[in-house]
Design an enzyme around this catalytic site. Sequence first.
Site, PDB file in Angstrom:
ATOM      1  CG  ASP B 144      -2.114   0.911   1.102  1.00 17.55           C
ATOM      2  OD1 ASP B 144      -3.101   0.586   0.421  1.00 17.55           O
ATOM      3  OD2 ASP B 144      -2.011   2.028   1.645  1.00 17.55           O
ATOM      4  CE1 TYR B 273      -4.923   7.013   1.530  1.00 17.15           C
ATOM      5  CE2 TYR B 273      -5.515   6.559  -0.753  1.00 17.15           C
ATOM      6  CZ  TYR B 273      -5.318   6.130   0.546  1.00 17.15           C
ATOM      7  OH  TYR B 273      -5.507   4.809   0.851  1.00 17.15           O
ATOM      8  CG  HIS B 327      -4.315  -4.152   0.261  1.00 16.00           C
ATOM      9  ND1 HIS B 327      -3.539  -3.703  -0.776  1.00 16.00           N
ATOM     10  CD2 HIS B 327      -4.386  -3.117   1.148  1.00 16.00           C
ATOM     11  CE1 HIS B 327      -3.167  -2.450  -0.544  1.00 16.00           C
ATOM     12  NE2 HIS B 327      -3.653  -2.074   0.621  1.00 16.00           N
TER      13      HIS B 327
END
Lengths: 42, 350
Positions: B144, B273, B327
């Site tokens: 990630d 982000y 994930h």
Amino acid sequence: MIKPFECSISKAALDDLKTRLINTRWTYQIGPDGVQVPVLRI
Amino acid sequence: MDLSNRTGWSTGSSLAYMKELAAYWTDEFDWQKVEDQINFYPNFLTEIDGKQIHFIHVKGKGRKSIPLLITHGWPGSFLEMLKIIPLLTDHQDFSFDVIIPSLPGFGFSEKVTATGCNSRYVASLWYQLMQQLGYKQVGLQGGDIGAGVSTAFALQYPEATLGLMLNYIPGSYQPFLKEGEVFTAEELTYKKYIADWFAKEGAYAHLHSTKPLTLVYGLNDSPVGLCAWMLEKFYAWSDCNGNLDSIFTKDELLGNITLYWFTETIHSSVYIYYENSKSPLVFGKEDFVKCPVGIVKFPKEISFPPRIYVERGYNVTYWNEHQQGGHFAALEQPELLSKDIIRFFKQINV
């Protein structure tokens, strides 16, 4: 400077979380028949 | 409106599961157990570039032990990595000195919402952390956001990188194409898949990248709201086959979410982000990860580019694909991931 750290969350924070969970305003409720109905507050 | 789908997950976190989890959170969840798990390992705080950074540092027990810096992502935290620590530190012959920092704005690291706190900047903090700990070189591991930070580290500090092991390819990664080079049909299919995925599943990332502040007023004020926002990703991105309880315990899920709640880090965590969207890992002419790179692919990972696409930007020397896992590899499949990490770093003979 590197210093040791120990995690310790206060009782006040734990109590606040529990209160907020209890007071959650659910958008939908699940009725006894399993059908979900919108919450209507009037 | 069809209300029946609210028991399922097709429109978001299942109402039925959220109610079940909230009831457990209220009546049965024991944060003290999470604290005990955290404090079982040596935790530290340090100041780097004026920012408080939290990290775990566990020395390996092996006759040979190399430093390994593991970086988490969102909606995870350093807690994701606890299960993997003994699997990497306890071997008598070859082990790792494991360093697990909390990203700035996550967990017990300082909240940073200043301009420029992106993956490249975090890599510079990790380089300084490595130096503070007295290491000249480290191995890197991440998924990630941690994959982006680890990649940035390897690009910026190749002399300090022993090797790079990724279980995810950074979402913004784009290799450099030399003049006359074109993507293969396989790569173009992947790019189309990613575009479709973002259209159907990427709303969260778009919101994090554009209007994070608007999002977090509600999430920082309602534990159930915060839980729903994060839980959807654990459901969608893990190899849970439609049943979260089959792969995570409720204590694992809620331990991580409660960490975000108590530290009030939902804003500062999603803010990366926003910063990363202004500094994507688009490789230029000179960008190539030269150190040995290991790739481990779990089948339920969000997305995974074809090997050729990865090899355009990374010196891939190890590639392994598993039949199970998603994930959150360190949390879902700690045994498999740790074996790959050990195999890769043994192979490159550091």
